[in-house]
Each structure stands twice: as C-alpha cells, then as structure tokens.
Design a protein around this motif. Structure first.
Motif, mmCIF file in Angstrom:
data_model
loop_
_atom_site.group_PDB
_atom_site.id
_atom_site.type_symbol
_atom_site.label_atom_id
_atom_site.label_comp_id
_atom_site.label_asym_id
_atom_site.label_seq_id
_atom_site.Cartn_x
_atom_site.Cartn_y
_atom_site.Cartn_z
ATOM 1 N N MET A 98 0.850 -1.194 0.000
ATOM 2 C CA MET A 98 0.000 0.000 0.000
ATOM 3 C C MET A 98 0.883 1.240 0.000
ATOM 4 S SD MET A 98 -3.170 0.964 2.584
ATOM 5 C CE MET A 98 -4.126 -0.481 2.109
ATOM 6 N N SER A 99 0.351 2.349 -0.501
ATOM 7 C CA SER A 99 1.044 3.627 -0.534
ATOM 8 C C SER A 99 0.124 4.710 0.004
ATOM 9 C CB SER A 99 1.448 3.964 -1.977
ATOM 10 O OG SER A 99 0.282 4.160 -2.773
ATOM 11 N N LEU A 100 0.661 5.926 0.112
ATOM 12 C CA LEU A 100 -0.132 7.046 0.599
ATOM 13 C C LEU A 100 -1.363 7.272 -0.280
ATOM 14 C CD1 LEU A 100 -0.353 9.452 2.588
ATOM 15 C CD2 LEU A 100 1.034 10.763 0.984
ATOM 16 N N GLU A 101 -1.151 7.310 -1.592
ATOM 17 C CA GLU A 101 -2.274 7.546 -2.499
ATOM 18 C C GLU A 101 -3.258 6.381 -2.486
ATOM 19 O OE1 GLU A 101 -3.178 10.268 -4.003
ATOM 20 O OE2 GLU A 101 -1.464 11.232 -3.052
ATOM 21 N N ALA A 102 -2.745 5.170 -2.317
ATOM 22 C CA ALA A 102 -3.643 4.012 -2.243
ATOM 23 C C ALA A 102 -4.542 4.102 -1.017
ATOM 24 C CB ALA A 102 -2.826 2.721 -2.229
ATOM 25 N N CYS A 103 -4.000 4.595 0.101
ATOM 26 C CA CYS A 103 -4.818 4.794 1.302
ATOM 27 C C CYS A 103 -5.938 5.785 1.035
ATOM 28 C CB CYS A 103 -3.943 5.304 2.454
ATOM 29 S SG CYS A 103 -2.800 4.090 3.128
ATOM 30 N N VAL A 104 -5.594 6.888 0.357
ATOM 31 C CA VAL A 104 -6.591 7.908 0.049
ATOM 32 C C VAL A 104 -7.692 7.332 -0.844
ATOM 33 C CG1 VAL A 104 -6.973 10.138 -1.076
ATOM 34 C CG2 VAL A 104 -4.933 9.782 0.334
ATOM 35 N N GLU A 105 -7.296 6.618 -1.886
ATOM 36 C CA GLU A 105 -8.282 6.043 -2.808
ATOM 37 C C GLU A 105 -9.179 5.038 -2.092
ATOM 38 O OE1 GLU A 105 -8.990 6.831 -5.795
ATOM 39 O OE2 GLU A 105 -7.331 8.173 -6.303
ATOM 40 N N GLN A 106 -8.580 4.216 -1.248
ATOM 41 C CA GLN A 106 -9.357 3.200 -0.547
ATOM 42 C C GLN A 106 -10.356 3.835 0.415
ATOM 43 O OE1 GLN A 106 -6.903 0.091 1.029
ATOM 44 N NE2 GLN A 106 -8.559 -0.896 2.146
ATOM 45 N N ALA A 107 -9.945 4.885 1.116
ATOM 46 C CA ALA A 107 -10.847 5.558 2.043
ATOM 47 C C ALA A 107 -11.984 6.253 1.299
ATOM 48 C CB ALA A 107 -10.070 6.565 2.887
ATOM 49 N N LEU A 108 -11.663 6.925 0.204
ATOM 50 C CA LEU A 108 -12.690 7.640 -0.547
ATOM 51 C C LEU A 108 -13.682 6.708 -1.226
ATOM 52 C CD1 LEU A 108 -10.574 10.504 -2.160
ATOM 53 C CD2 LEU A 108 -12.323 10.743 -0.409
ATOM 54 N N SER A 109 -13.260 5.470 -1.454
ATOM 55 C CA SER A 109 -14.161 4.518 -2.109
ATOM 56 C C SER A 109 -15.381 4.195 -1.239
ATOM 57 C CB SER A 109 -13.412 3.224 -2.452
ATOM 58 O OG SER A 109 -13.054 2.515 -1.272
ATOM 59 N N LEU A 110 -15.328 4.526 0.059
ATOM 60 C CA LEU A 110 -16.455 4.262 0.953
ATOM 61 C C LEU A 110 -17.570 5.287 0.802
ATOM 62 C CD1 LEU A 110 -14.586 3.338 4.269
ATOM 63 C CD2 LEU A 110 -15.420 1.803 2.494
#
Length: 338
Positions: free
Chosen positions: A1-13
């Motif tokens: 995982m990366s910083l941007e992946a964390c952001v994308e995963q959180a926003l997907s909710l």
C-alpha cells in the motif's frame, strides 16, 4: 500500500453524490450523508497533536466531530473534510496496519487525512470543467477558487495537471515579493527542468510580474531567473489582485503571446527523482541518495533515513554504546542487563 492508495481506498467508501456535496457543503455532507455529529466549539481545548492543516478533533467511536469555527474561511471547510478523513480511515480495513509499519504513523495519518480533505473539496471534474474552453489562464485559478471550497494552492495543483507539457502555476505575494506556492508540471519525456519557480523564491523589486496592477492581466514571454543566476524563457499568462499575482507558465506559447518563438535549448535536471517521508509529510525531490542507506534526503531537515535513525538512538548508561530506544530498559541495553 502507498499514501495515495490509502486515500483512494478511504474515498471509495463514500458515494459519488456525497463526494460532490462535500465540494459545496462540507457541514451538510458530514451531518446528513455520513451521519456524524459536527459541533462548533469556539474555544476548542484540544486539537490534533500531530499536525494536519485543521482545527478539529474527532471522537470516532461516538461519531462526534468538534471543530473551531472560522466563518467565511476555507480553513473551516478543510477542518471538516480533514475530520471526515479520520472517520473514513477508521472505517477502512488495512490502513491502520499499513500506518503501523511506517516510521512515524501519527504524522503520516494526518497527511493521509489532509489528502482526503483536498480530494473531497476539489473533485477532479471541477478543474476539468473550468479549463474545457481554451488554454489554461491565470483567471481560471480565480474561477476555480470561487466555484469550489478549495484553497488557492489546492486549485493550482489541480489546474497544473492539465498543462500541456512543461509548465507551472505560481502564486506570488506582492508584499513579500516571494513565490508562496508553485505547482510544477514536468516535461512528459525529459522530466523536471533546471529552472522553474519554487516556493519561497524571492523576486527582485523590478520583476515585471510585480508591476502588474490589480485587476489587470498580461500574456508575454519572460525569462525566469533562479537565485544562482540560471535563466530560462517561459510564456506566461498572469493576473493580479490586491495581494498577489497569479501566473501560469508554459514552455509553449498557448496564448499567442509572442510573434517570435526562439527555439532556445532548455536544461533539464537529470538527477533521479526520490521519494520519502519525514517532518510530518511525504515528499518527492530530485537528488542523489545517501550512499549508506540509499534513502532520500528530506528537503526540510536534510536528514536521510539512517541519519534519522541515529538521532533516535540513546546511549546505554553502562557501556555507552548507542541503541534504538525500544532496546533500552532503565537506561541499559540487553547485554548490560544480563
């Protein structure tokens, strides 16, 4: 995982409709769409200790957000979106596990929530709508700022992505005569130029952009000069207001600003692009890695990963050898405790 992946995963909710509402009504989106209790507290006793560009605190288990109100300010909107980011991270599987493996989890968490806030307040579609008619101009930054709840630097970042080829968007403070923000779009083939505007760069009193009157705009070819004397020509579209000058720079003449277009050679930075995390935020910079640990040097403190590790070490009171803190108990290393 990366910083941007964390952001994308959180926003997907969050449903797209809720994300769109955040751009115009952060408080309504938090209360009605996310079902959280958001309360303004004039004298907020505590804010997040690890930084983050916000004045708020959340009680995630109770679904409560407290924030310091700053009416008619983009800071309040950012605070609300940042606290929504904390709630989203708490709902997302795997992010806390990834953060726990990083060098400074609390500060990195704040960075993740800052990025979520930026994405919520300035959807990509907003920038695309602003620039769909003709080339990007300085007035587009004002239009995007007026049409959204995002700050000027966030708007500049979003618009710079749409520049064709090498370019930049700079925000210049009239009173300090300095670049307060610069978003760079590297050349898609040759990378970063050797000459470009960079934050905190001072301009001379005679710089032509500082002479631009409030409310006026100009398109022209101008040389940009670095503090060490290197120069490169850019085509510039600029607009002024009372406090600042907004400038779009590009290697191409997007605005028919000049009749003659000299094909002067442009130098590019051939150093590798390195990334890292330090001083509370992720960074990317051109440079050479540390020969010992092969890590990037932080642009703020100039430490590499092994230097940061050395600074965290403490001395054993018996053998006087340096060790990482988790090895020490009552001031003694494992060998001296035997």
């Amino acid at each position: 995982m990366s910083l941007e992946a964390c952001v994308e995963q959180a926003l997907s909710l969050i449903p797209e409709a809720t994300q769109a509402r955040f751009a115009t009504d952060p408080l309504g989106a938090i209360r009605e769409d996310l079902g959280l209790t958001a309360t303004a507290v004039n004298h907020l006793a505590g804010t997040r200790a690890e930084g983050g560009a916000c004045d708020g605190v959340s009680f995630l288990q109770d679904g409560v957000v407290l924030y310091a109100p700053t009416p008619h300010s983009r800071r309040e909107n950012f605070t609300l979106a940042h606290e929504a980011g904390h709630w989203l991270v708490d709902q997302t599987s795997g992010i806390y596990d990834w953060l726990a493996e990083q060098p400074d989890p609390p500060k990195l968490l704040e960075t993740v929530c800052d990025r979520i806030a930026q994405r919520l307040l300035l959807p990509e579609a907003a920038a695309q709508t602003i620039v769909r008619d003709g080339p990007i101009r300085a007035r587009h930054l004002i239009e995007l700022y007026d049409a959204t709840q995002a700050s000027r630097p966030v708007c500049a970042i979003a618009l710079a992505k749409h520049l064709p080829g090498l370019g930049a968007i700079a925000i210049i403070d009239r009173y300090t005569r300095s670049v307060t923000h610069a978003s760079i779009k590297p050349d898609p083939h040759r990378g970063w130029p050797a000459v470009f505007p960079w934050p905190q760069q001072q301009l001379t009193d005679e710089h032509p952009l500082l002479a631009l009157a409030p409310g006026k705009s100009t398109s022209r070819r101008l040389p940009w000069r670095t503090p060490w004397g290197a120069t490169a020509d850019f085509y510039i579209d600029a607009m002024g207001d009372d406090k600042r000058v907004l400038a779009v720079l590009c290697s191409r003449d997007l605005w028919d600003a000049a009749r003659f277009h000299p094909n002067a050679p442009r130098e590019f930075d051939t150093r590798p692009l390195l990334s890292g995390y330090c001083c509370g935020s992720a960074f990317e910079r051109r440079g050479y890695p540390c020969p010992e640990c092969s890590g990037a040097f932080c642009p703020h403190c100039e430490d590499c990963p092994c230097a940061r590790q050395t600074k965290r070490e403490i001395q054993c009171t018996a053998c006087f050898i340096q060790y990482q803190p988790h090895i020490m108990i009552d001031g003694l290393c494992a060998s001296c405790r035997e």
